[in-house]
Every structure is written in structure tokens, then in C-alpha cells.
Design an enzyme around this catalytic site. Structure first.
Site, mmCIF file in Angstrom:
data_model
loop_
_atom_site.group_PDB
_atom_site.id
_atom_site.type_symbol
_atom_site.label_atom_id
_atom_site.label_comp_id
_atom_site.label_asym_id
_atom_site.label_seq_id
_atom_site.Cartn_x
_atom_site.Cartn_y
_atom_site.Cartn_z
ATOM 1 C CG HIS A 165 -1.709 -1.223 1.427
ATOM 2 N ND1 HIS A 165 -2.934 -1.472 0.873
ATOM 3 C CD2 HIS A 165 -1.381 -2.332 2.126
ATOM 4 C CE1 HIS A 165 -3.346 -2.677 1.234
ATOM 5 N NE2 HIS A 165 -2.421 -3.236 1.989
ATOM 6 C CB SER A 286 13.428 22.346 -15.567
ATOM 7 O OG SER A 286 12.648 23.510 -15.733
ATOM 8 C CE LYS A 292 12.118 19.483 -11.005
ATOM 9 N NZ LYS A 292 10.868 19.877 -11.657
ATOM 10 C CD GLU A 299 8.689 12.254 -15.375
ATOM 11 O OE1 GLU A 299 7.658 12.919 -15.249
ATOM 12 O OE2 GLU A 299 9.819 12.763 -15.454
#
Ligand code: ARG
Length: 471
Positions: A165, A286, A292, A299
Site C-alpha cells: 500500500h 528543466s 531540476k 516517465e
């Protein structure tokens, strides 16, 4: 009036019974050379086999066979050099090749169509293509498994929190977590192997669907093209695409495995988790936030699952209501298959590199692996070994956790009196249960996270990776 209205157009194989050619819009929806050109190698291989069979049954003389074989070789050279001269009048790859052979060789080029149909040709071509694709994907999976094995070996002994979980559950070895992916991927590879074994059935000499009258031997095609056996039924042979569905199903399930992996990498790389850093080569910056370091590759791999699942659903939907045998809807079988495999060709090396580039943070992992009362199950199981029924032990440890929470300490922060007060079985020996290493090493069955068990698992995982890599 379209330029395709001459019924004698050579790259369209069916003009004879029509007074006029197809309408422009009709032609546009039917032409398939933009994608079925990827089957040129398989189509030429089938044609070579067909040349030999046509010669055996006396339809081609030895000279004609040799001329055609030579033509097919030259045709393959043009395709390999990406120089095959497609014409706008070529309807599909089969028509384009026949048109070219006639141009090059004259009338003998037109002899190759005897006894066959584009229906058995296209099924055969796609099977051969899928066969190679399965082999390629299995080997790519082997590479990813190997990256996991290397990481698991390097970090043997490091602790990590195991989750259910997405809540901390029990401490494990980081290597145990990493090796879990090796076995998930092994089943993914197995699905491609299974699909390959089942699809390796020859369809040529099925004709349009009822077989052919010329005496062509289906087994001869199987032998020449490396198929394990001949399709038992010519109607099934030209109508069925479950082989493509199986490849797509294997692809979709693999894409989902990769997506879950991508998600974990994204989580690990957050400052909130901070368990791992993705290497420079697999991170991106970024355009506005200079600080970043984004896990874009993980992804993207996660995102690609959507289209591969879509490819499977598209073909399932196309096929679901088709009567036997060949229906033109089946022309829609190729693009989803090509897209799914092309996607895996991108995703597997990218995620393999990402996994290999991961730098784990030992302290963060160790800290997280004991937090959140992760040793509560061990405590309950210790009580069980002292004769307390598990149902009761679960209650007792629940009370211990509640008490610790009230006091703002972890389990090992409770004083012995407090434990005794909760239950007399919670004596001093129980303190030994509050050690992550011990908790890990107690789980020493073959499937467990104990160091000794994981070391043995690592050897098996290495073999599994090698078997796929060398496939
Ligand atoms: N381009 C067709 C396909 O991909 C080849 C078979 C055409 N057969 C036919 N009867 N029109 O399925």
C-alpha cells in the site's frame, strides 16, 4: 479522376474484371505500401520458397526459376539500400514487387503469382516478422535483467524498506527488491517465447483460403522458411491473427511491467524518498528551473505503456466480428504490431540504461527500512514461537505500536516495563527482534530476503538473464 484509373495498373493485382479503376478516396484508404513495405524481407523469402515449389511442380523451367531468384535477390538489394522504386500505383508490397519483377524480367515475372494469394502471403509475412520480433524482444529483456542482476550484486547487503500500500511494511535487502524485477521480466520474456512457438506454423500454399490446385506442397514452404509445422487448415491459416494478438498481449504486459518500474524509479528519485539518483545520461533538466534533475526517461517509459495497450485493444477490436476467412479489415493488423515492437525497441534500452545508472543512497534506505514500526511482524511471530496464537499476538503487537506511537518512539524505544505491562510474554529476549539485519536474515527460505537466500537467488537470476540474452 484519379491517376489510378487504368485497370491494367501493374502494381495493383486485380484490375481485369473492372471497366474503371478505383476512386481516389477508395485508393487512398486501401493503399498499404507506407507500412507493409517493412515486410519486404519476409515477402521475398516467401517468394523464393514459392519459386522452388513452382519449379518442382513444373510451372517454372530451371532457367525461369533462376531468373526469378536472381530478380528477387536484386529486389532485396534495392530494399536493403532503401532504394526500391515504389510507384504511386503500387497497392501493397506484394503488388510492388510483382510489378518490379515484370518490369525487370518481362512476362516471367508474372508467373510467380500462380497458386498463391496475397491472403496467404500476408499471413506468412507477418508471422515471419513477428518471429524475429519475439527473438529481439527476448534478448532486450535479457539485457534489462542483467542490469538488475549487476545492481543487485553491487548492493548485496544493503537494507531497504519493503512496501505494501506504499506504506512501509518490512525491511528487505535492496537486492531482493531489485531481483523481483528479474522474475517479472522473465515471465514477460516467456510470453514472447510462447507466442513465438505457437505462431511458427506455415500458411503458404493455402491459396486465397481453400488451398490450391497445382500440387504445391505446404511442407516444402515450412521447411524452407523455418516453420515448425504446417497449418492444418487453409481457411484458419488466412483468417487468423491470434498470433499477432498474442505478440501484442505479451508486448502490452511487458509495457506494463516497464511502466511500474518507471514509476518506482520516479518515486525513488524524489527528494521525498531520496533512495536513488538517476545518472546524468538518463536525466533531463528543466527549461526554466535550473536546479531540476528530472527522471524523464522513466516517465516516458511509463507513458509508453498507454500506446502499447492501445495497440492490443485496437487489433482485438478489429478482429472481434470478422467472419471467416480473409477480410480486408485484416490489413489493419500490421501497424499496431509494428508500433508496439518499435515502442519496445525504444523503451527497453532506455530503461536498461536508466537502471544501470541508478546510484542508491545507503543511509536513506537504511533509515527508511526500520522506520514505521517495520519490525512489528517479527515481534508478533516471535510471540507465536512462544505459543501465543497469532490472532492474539497481532492484538498484542498492535497495542505495543499504539503505546510507542503515544510516546513518540519506535518499537526499540519502549522501556521493558512498558512491554511487560502490555503482555508478560514481552520479555527482554524480545528486544532481539528489533534489529533489521536479524529480521532480514530470519527469512532464509528459498524465496526470502535473507542474505544467504538472496545470494543464491542472484545466481539463478544471472542464469535467467543469460538465457534470454543469448536467445
Ligand atoms: N494488403 C493486404 C493486407 O494487408 C494484403 C492482402 C490483400 N488481399 C485481398 N484479398 N485484398 O491484408
Amino acid at each position: 479522376m484519379s491517376e489510378h484509373q487504368d485497370p491494367t495498373d501493374a502494381g495493383r493485382l486485380w484490375g481485369g474484371r473492372f471497366a474503371a479503376g478505383p476512386d481516389e478516396a477508395a485508393w487512398a484508404i486501401g493503399v498499404s505500401t507506407s507500412f507493409d513495405r517493412h515486410l519486404w524481407r519476409q515477402d521475398l523469402a516467401g517468394s523464393r520458397a514459392h519459386c522452388h515449389e513452382l519449379h518442382r511442380i513444373g510451372v517454372l523451367t530451371g532457367d525461369e526459376r533462376d531468373a526469378l531468384l536472381d530478380g528477387l535477390t536484386r529486389c532485396g538489394q534495392l530494399f536493403a539500400a532503401e532504394a526500391f522504386p515504389f510507384e504511386p500505383t503500387d497497392e501493397d508490397v506484394h503488388g510492388a514487387i510483382e510489378r518490379w519483377l515484370v518490369e525487370e524480367l518481362g512476362a516471367v515475372g508474372g508467373k510467380l503469382r500462380a497458386g498463391r494469394s496475397r491472403n496467404d502471403q500476408i499471413a506468412s509475412d507477418l508471422k515471419l516478422w513477428c518471429r524475429d520480433a519475439c527473438d529481439e524482444v527476448v534478448a532486450l529483456i535479457g539485457g534489462l535483467q542483467q542490469a538488475f542482476v549487476e545492481q543487485a550484486e553491487t548492493h548485496l547487503g544493503w537494507h531497504a524498506p519493503g512496501y505494501t500500500h506504499l506504506q512501509r511494511g518490512q525491511p528487505v535487502l535492496l537486492s531482493h527488491h531489485l531481483l523481483a524485477y528479474v522474475w517479472m521480466l522473465d515471465r514477460d520474456a516467456g510470453r514472447f517465447r510462447d507466442a513465438r512457438a505457437r505462431l511458427n506454423t506455415s500458411t503458404l500454399a493455402s491459396g486465397a483460403m481453400a488451398g490450391q490446385t497445382l500440387g504445391l506442397d505446404p511442407q516444402a514452404y515450412a521447411d524452407q522458411l523455418g516453420f515448425d509445422r504446417v497449418a492444418e487448415n487453409s481457411m484458419d491459416a488466412v483468417a487468423s491473427r491470434d498470433f499477432a494478438l498474442e505478440v501484442l498481449a505479451a508486448a502490452a504486459i511487458l509495457a506494463v511491467t516497464l511502466s511500474r518500474l518507471g514509476e518506482e524509479i520516479v518515486l525513488w528519485a524524489t527528494s521525498e524518498f531520496g533512495f536513488a539518483r538517476v545518472g546524468d545520461g538518463f536525466s533531463t533538466g528543466s527549461s526554466i528551473m535550473p536546479q531540476k534533475r528530472n527522471p524523464d526517461i522513466a516517465e516516458l517509459v511509463r507513458g509508453k505503456a498507454g500506446r502499447v495497450i492501445g495497440d492490443l485493444v485496437a487489433l482485438l477490436t478489429t478482429i472481434k466480428a470478422l467472419p471467416l476467412t480473409y477480410d480486408r479489415d485484416l490489413q489493419e493488423d500490421k501497424e499496431p504490431v509494428f508500433d508496439a515492437i518499435a515502442t519496445l525497441r525504444l523503451a527497453l534500452p532506455a530503461i536498461t540504461g536508466t537502471v544501470a545508472s541508478l546510484r542508491f543512497d545507503r543511509d536513506r534506505l537504511a533509515e527508511a527500512s526500520v522506520g514505521g514500526f517495520a519490525l512489528a511482524t517479527d515481534l508478533a511471530e516471535e510471540l507465536v514461537t512462544r505459543g501465543v496464537p497469532f490472532r492474539e499476538a497481532h492484538e498484542i503487537v498492535g497495542a505495543v505500536v499504539r503505546r510507542a506511537e503515544e510516546q513518540g518512539v519506535d518499537l526499540d524505544g519502549l522501556d521493558p516495563d512498558a512491554l511487560q505491562e502490555i503482555h508478560p510474554a514481552l520479555d527482554a529476549d524480545v528486544a532481539a527482534r528489533f534489529d533489521a539485519q536479524e529480521a532480514i536474515d530470519r527469512r532464509d527460505a528459498v524465496n526470502g530476503t535473507a542474505t544467504v537466500a538472496v545470494r543464491a537467488q542472484l545466481a539463478r537470476a544471472r542464469e535467467a538473464a543469460a538465457a534470454n540474452l543469448e536467445h
